[in-house]
Design an enzyme around this catalytic site. Structure first.
Site, mmCIF file in Angstrom:
data_model
loop_
_atom_site.group_PDB
_atom_site.id
_atom_site.type_symbol
_atom_site.label_atom_id
_atom_site.label_comp_id
_atom_site.label_asym_id
_atom_site.label_seq_id
_atom_site.Cartn_x
_atom_site.Cartn_y
_atom_site.Cartn_z
ATOM 1 N N ALA A 1 3.383 12.053 2.401
ATOM 2 C CA ALA A 1 2.061 11.667 1.899
ATOM 3 C C ALA A 1 2.177 10.372 1.112
ATOM 4 C CB ALA A 1 1.491 12.772 1.026
ATOM 5 N N ASN A 2 1.083 9.950 0.497
ATOM 6 C CA ASN A 2 1.136 8.772 -0.383
ATOM 7 C C ASN A 2 0.260 9.030 -1.600
ATOM 8 O OD1 ASN A 2 -1.642 7.687 0.173
ATOM 9 N ND2 ASN A 2 -0.795 7.638 2.249
ATOM 10 N N ARG A 3 0.189 8.082 -2.489
ATOM 11 C CA ARG A 3 -0.440 8.318 -3.792
ATOM 12 C C ARG A 3 -1.958 8.129 -3.798
ATOM 13 N NH1 ARG A 3 3.097 8.950 -7.791
ATOM 14 N NH2 ARG A 3 5.214 8.142 -7.505
#
Ligand code: CTP
Length: 409
Positions: free
Chosen positions: A211-213
């Site tokens: 995932a990412n932020r």
């Protein structure tokens, strides 16, 4: 003032002493060209006469789900409205609406509409400042409900304090700002806008993902702002953040799902805003069962995903405005300018995600809006809704330059 010509406003009036001011609100809306359909709660009938409001609105007052003739007044009123305005809104109405409790005609209309909703609270200072009332307003705001704050002044019984209904002229100005054709609002009326929001999740096995932020907050703010300015908005989102009325949510998880959802809808849009943080790589295969430690450190082979923005840029219909985002940590301007050109976007919103208070997970953002023709516009650190406003101002200017005809004919 005629900038509300043809706009349909359901005016909900609750039981408070300020109900008498709803009569003037109605008169002013009608004078501005709006069609006003009034709905009174049973409480409101203690304060003002139905005949008075009926005489100054565009159709007779409705007070009940069971008034003769119309078996489903709430859906007719809710679906036909350009705006549901509640003035005054009591603590009880705010509570019921926040909870989704539909116990009378007005609360049913509020749940049965996709139109923007504006509430104008009025109550005694102690009630206005009560944490329960403020918490309900927070919930409503987070769902995109517009709140016209009460003023400070004389209240019923001679007290003085906060909680006095906003002046009718100010309420009508707020309505005009939202629905009118002026620069203050309504400038995306008749336009279709697709926004993507959030970070994609690329599964490795049934319990793990890459995932990412990205929190999705900037994309959601863009969708809410576009809806408030009159657009028909589709929000392709990976988050479960609430969306307000006027925004159609399409839930996606992975980059591939987002790609499919966007490409299926892109051709019919006047504006596409790619605010989502789309993964550039995804596992070639998803392990069917949980990878176990005892089997050693896994090697996850990745493949590139489709570059949705670049694909949109390559097949952009005439007149469509395409907006990309660029989250950068170094050489922000140079990297963003290169992305704008490479992906065929009209506008690129760049942020330096390494800076304090900017981008991912924050409620604030600071951006540089780059134009295809080389122009730049800096938006200093502010809340994400204000950034959305600046981005959509640039979009509206682009639409005007491209002279894409509105689809509302
Ligand atoms: N984007 C996209 N599809 C992808 C990756 C990104 O549509 N597979 C879009 C994003 O929504 C954003 C823009 O492209 O609007 C730029 O995204 P960003 O992650 O900043 O750039 P990348 O294309 O990933 O380039 P780089 O790796 O060089 O930063």
């Amino acid at each position: 003032m005629t900038d509300l010509a043809g706009r349909r406003v359901v005016l909900g009036v609750c039981g408070g002493i300020a109900a008498y001011k709803a009569i003037e609100v109605s008169r002013r809306l009608v004078d501005a060209g709006a069609h006003v359909a009034p709905v009174m709660t049973s409480g409101a009938r203690h304060f003002i006469g139905e005949t008075t409001l009926s005489a100054l609105a565009s159709e007779p007052v409705r007070t009940s789900l069971w008034d003769g003739g119309d078996p489903i007044p709430h859906t007719r009123l809710g679906q036909g409205a350009d705006l549901v305005l509640v003035a005054p809104a009591t603590a009880r109405l705010l509570s019921a609406y926040a909870a989704g409790y539909s116990h009378d005609l007005l609360t049913n209309v509020l749940l049965a509409t996709r139109a923007p909703v504006m509430v104008c609270p009025a109550m005694h200072t102690e009630m206005w400042e009560h944490p329960a009332v403020q918490a309900n307003l927070e919930v409503l705001r987070s769902r995109g409900v517009h709140v016209v704050e009460p003023g400070v002044g004389r209240l019923a019984g001679g007290d003085v304090g906060a909680g006095r209904l906003a002046e009718p002229a100010d309420i009508v100005a707020a309505v005009a700002g939202l629905l009118g054709s002026g620069a203050a609002g309504g400038d995306l009326r008749g336009r279709r806008v697709l926004v993507t929001a959030g970070g994609t999740r690329e599964p490795i096995d049934p319990v793990r993902f890459i995932a990412n932020r990205s929190s999705g907050k900037q994309g959601h703010a863009l969708a809410e702002e576009a809806a408030a300015r009159g657009a028909a908005v589709t929000l392709v989102t990976t988050t479960d953040l609430a969306v307000g009325p006027g925004v159609e949510r399409v839930a996606v998880g992975t980059a591939d799902e987002l790609h499919r959802a966007v490409m299926a809808r892109a051709a019919e849009q006047d504006v596409v805003v790619m605010a989502a943080a789309v993964a550039d790589f995804t596992p070639v295969a998803v392990a069917p069962s949980k990878l176990k430690k005892r089997d050693g450190v896994p090697v996850v082979e990745l493949r590139p995903t489709a570059d949705v923005l670049a694909e949109l840029g390559a097949a952009k219909p005439a007149g469509q405005v395409l907006v990309g985002f660029a989250a950068e940590t170094d050489d922000v301007v140079a990297n963003a300018a290169a992305k704008l050109a490479a992906k065929g976007a009209d506008l690129l919103v760049a942020n330096d995600v390494a800076a304090e208070g900017v981008g991912f997970e924050h409620d604030t953002n600071e951006v540089l809006i780059l134009h295809r023709d080389g122009g730049q516009h800096h938006v200093p650190l502010t809340d994400k809704r204000s950034v959305a406003r600046a981005v959509l101002d640039a979009v509206v200017a682009e639409l005007a330059r491209g002279a894409a005809p509105s689809r509302e004919t």
